[in-house]
Enzyme design. Structure first.
Site, PDB file in Angstrom:
ATOM      1  N   PRO A 213       0.830  -1.211   0.000  1.00 10.68           N
ATOM      2  CA  PRO A 213       0.000   0.000   0.000  1.00 10.68           C
ATOM      3  C   PRO A 213       0.865   1.261   0.000  1.00 10.68           C
ATOM      4  O   PRO A 213       2.062   1.211   0.317  1.00 10.68           O
ATOM      5  CB  PRO A 213      -0.811  -0.132   1.301  1.00 10.68           C
ATOM      6  CG  PRO A 213      -0.708  -1.569   1.683  1.00 10.68           C
ATOM      7  CD  PRO A 213       0.606  -2.049   1.172  1.00 10.68           C
ATOM      8  N   THR A 219       9.838   3.099  -1.421  1.00  7.60           N
ATOM      9  CA  THR A 219      10.908   3.972  -1.906  1.00  7.60           C
ATOM     10  C   THR A 219      12.001   4.134  -0.855  1.00  7.60           C
ATOM     11  O   THR A 219      13.184   4.233  -1.188  1.00  7.60           O
ATOM     12  CB  THR A 219      10.321   5.345  -2.285  1.00  7.60           C
ATOM     13  OG1 THR A 219       9.254   5.163  -3.221  1.00  7.60           O
ATOM     14  CG2 THR A 219      11.378   6.225  -2.916  1.00  7.60           C
ATOM     15  N   GLU A 435     -23.303  10.185  20.098  1.00 10.44           N
ATOM     16  CA  GLU A 435     -22.008   9.564  20.400  1.00 10.44           C
ATOM     17  C   GLU A 435     -22.113   8.634  21.600  1.00 10.44           C
ATOM     18  O   GLU A 435     -21.423   7.606  21.661  1.00 10.44           O
ATOM     19  CB  GLU A 435     -20.956  10.656  20.653  1.00 10.44           C
ATOM     20  CG  GLU A 435     -20.763  11.625  19.499  1.00 10.44           C
ATOM     21  CD  GLU A 435     -20.427  10.936  18.197  1.00 10.44           C
ATOM     22  OE1 GLU A 435     -19.806   9.852  18.233  1.00 10.44           O
ATOM     23  OE2 GLU A 435     -20.796  11.469  17.136  1.00 10.44           O
TER      24      GLU A 435
END
Length: 642
Positions: A213, A219, A435
């Site tokens: 991913p 790199t 919530e």
């Protein structure tokens, strides 16, 4: 004192020379035509009238231009017809020799034939000389090389990292990907000690493909290989091969491998190889595409007739599913190194690597941060440390404390805090109960993560959120998905139970629940009604031509199956929504206590939340009721026992 030679003499670009030559030609033309010091222009009758009235002391004829020098030494000019002479013009306007003699008018005629011939020759010969000079300079640049020359667009633009330019990153600076480091360290050892492997008949791998991913360190691993290897390292991006002109990419591939073969043993690293390595023949176009020709040349260079070269090709991509099969086979990319998201130990090691040189407070536990950041990549963790350092600098602190890391985590996950947003008391109460519904439902379920934080402070596009403390999972059960759906629908259930209405606050919860339910039915075979088959191709398939065979959207199932899928998804959502409603109704006292606490302090941590859940009543019966409300699945996984 001896003068040092100027070794860095600036080179004048070609376009400057071209503009200079054209400016010289135009300036010469204006000078010869007298445009730089042009006197006042008057009409020919007015000029002859001034001569007759004795206002002129000298008349000068240059070609068709007649210049009059007045008695006050000012000059005026006019134009006469070149088909006649000056005497004809004087005679026509009545300027006789007596008038000129009485007024002491001097008449001068300048011959410009030589200048005109020279200018005409310059106009003809100048462009020819200019073209000869341009082509001579271009061929000289082509022979001298350089990718930026006028004829050098077919040359490779790869950067050769020598000893001076080689990165200082080593394998010690890379954490969380131990298996990938082991694979690549073996490649470096191949190049440093080839005799060790040749003695036992092992050959050097031709290609190493790093797949993973975005942000997992592909790199960075390549930079570490460049820092560890003592051989030339050529670095280029896949997009640098593709140009507007057909054949340029293939030419650059040939030039790149020629340079690498001359410097063998060497390493060629192609970043984002999917830019040129996409599968051939998958689209609607023909086979003359520039990208396909570039890919064909890469295939030939990696494993053609000349396969005795000591060049290793490294490549990185996050879309290995779209690469051409010929590129993926052994003999070209012999090794595939999977650089996946780090686990909790890997995240802890990555945090320690990026914390080098940063004044992190002693109260900060990297182990706790690693547990909190499940699903983060290496780039995300580096960003977390950087954001925490920014918070510490903004608050004029000398160390990065735990509060800075918490604020940085909230900023990355949910977005910046919206302090300027003013919420009404009604909206604040609605968000608090919403919530609280998520948190209370999660607390009474088995396959959910512990609640780490609850807040009704707006961040990003969210009015509030519940932050779990996730765990690393690699296998997900049907019960896990159902509990996640139930938790996601807990906010909407709380709104319906306490207010008798629903709001738009649950829109994202509904999307997540629907996506999980569809995945259970279509991809994971977790539906007793539809059974084991999977329905539908991967929606991320980038090839239009491949999907044309299945119709729009890649759907490979019938209308009856589509109707059954819709009904099963709706049943899953409704059943788990009823579970959420039951949990909220059975824990009204806990809901009210938690919501009131949120309205009062806005943010609650894990310790406070668990204390509220344990102090409030009616918790034991509800927990048992929730467990008994779960559907019981038979062992055959195709039948349901009521």
């Amino acid at each position: 004192m001896e003068e040092q030679p100027n070794e860095s003499r600036p080179q004048i670009p070609t376009w400057v020379w071209i503009l200079g030559i054209f400016a010289l030609i135009l300036g010469l033309q204006f000078f010869l035509s007298g445009q730089f010091n042009s006197p006042e222009q008057i009409g020919l009758p007015d000029a002859m009238n001034r001569i007759r009235n004795g206002q002129v002391q000298r008349v000068t004829l240059t070609g068709s231009r007649l210049t009059l020098t007045l008695n006050n030494n000012n000059e005026v000019a006019t134009t006469i017809d070149t088909r006649g002479s000056l005497e004809d013009a004087f005679r026509f306007y009545g300027v006789t020799p007596e008038v000129l003699q009485d007024g002491n008018v001097q008449v001068q005629v300048r011959d410009q034939t030589a200048w005109n011939n020279l200018f005409s020759a310059l106009i003809i010969v100048g462009p020819i000389l200019l073209l000869i000079w341009i082509f001579t300079r271009g061929f000289r640049q082509m022979q001298g090389g350089g990718g930026n020359s006028i004829f050098g667009f077919g040359r490779s633009r790869a950067k050769n990292l020598n000893d001076a330019d080689r990165p200082t990153v080593t394998f010690e600076d890379v954490a969380g990907v131990d298996e990938a480091k082991l694979e690549l360290a073996e490649v470096v050892q191949f190049l440093r000690e080839p005799e060790k492997f040749v003695q036992v008949g092992a050959r050097i791998p031709k290609g190493v493909l790093m797949v993973g991913p975005p942000g997992t360190g592909k790199t960075l691993l390549a930079r570490a290989v460049a820092g560890e290897a003592g051989v030339p390292f050529f670095h280029i991006s896949g997009s640098e091969f593709v140009e507007m002109f057909v054949g340029v990419g293939a030419s650059r591939v040939r030039d790149l491998f020629d340079k690498a073969k001359q410097s063998a043993p060497s390493i060629v690293f192609v970043d984002e190889i999917d830019a040129v390595g996409r599968q051939r023949g998958a689209g609607m176009g023909g086979g003359h595409d520039e990208r396909e020709q570039t890919l064909n040349q890469i295939l030939v260079e990696m494993d053609g007739f000349d396969n005795d070269t000591n060049v290793i090709v490294m490549a990185a991509t996050n879309r290995a599913d779209i690469l051409d099969p010929a590129l993926m086979r052994p003999g070209r990319f012999d090794r595939k190194v999977f650089v996946d998201l780090p686990d909790v130990k890997g995240r802890q090691a990555i945090l320690k690597v990026h914390a080098r040189g940063k004044p992190v407070a002693k109260e900060v536990s990297f182990e706790d941060l690693a547990r909190l950041t499940a699903g983060f990549s290496g780039a995300d963790l580096e960003n977390l440390l950087n954001e925490a350092a920014i918070f510490a600098a903004r608050r004029n602190q000398r160390t990065i404390g735990l509060l800075e890391f918490q604020d940085a985590f909230d900023r990355i996950v949910m977005g910046p805090e919206r302090k300027s947003r003013v919420m009404s008391e009604e909206d604040k109460e609605t968000v608090a109960y919403h919530e609280a519904g998520h948190a209370v439902v999660s607390f009474h379920l088995v396959n959910t993560d512990p609640v780490q934080k609850i807040t009704i402070v707006p961040r990003g596009r969210a009015g509030g959120y519940v932050m779990p403390l996730p765990e690393d999972r690699f296998v997900y059960s049907r019960e896990y998905f159902e509990d996640q759906i139930t938790m996601a629908l807990g906010g909407r259930a709380a709104e319906e139970v306490f207010f008798g209405r629903v709001t738009t606050g649950a829109s994202n919860d509904l999307r997540q629940s629907t996506r999980m339910a569809k995945a259970m039915v279509r991809e994971y075979g977790m539906s007793d009604t539809l059974g084991l088959p999977t329905y539908g191709d991967d929606s991320s398939n980038p090839f239009l031509g491949r999907e044309m065979g299945y119709g729009l959207g890649g759907r490979d199932y019938s209308e009856e199956a589509a109707r059954a899928i819709d009904e099963e998804v709706r049943r899953l959502l409704e059943d788990n929504y009823k579970r959420a409603l039951n949990i909220v109704r059975d824990n009204r006292q806990k809901m009210v206590a938690l919501a009131q606490k949120l309205i009062e302090v806005e943010t609650i941590d894990r310790e406070t939340f668990e204390r509220l859940m344990n102090e409030s009543g009616n918790g034991e019966a509800s927990s048992e009721a929730v467990r008994s409300s779960r559907p019981v699945y038979a062992e055959s996984s195709l039948e349901t026992t009521d």
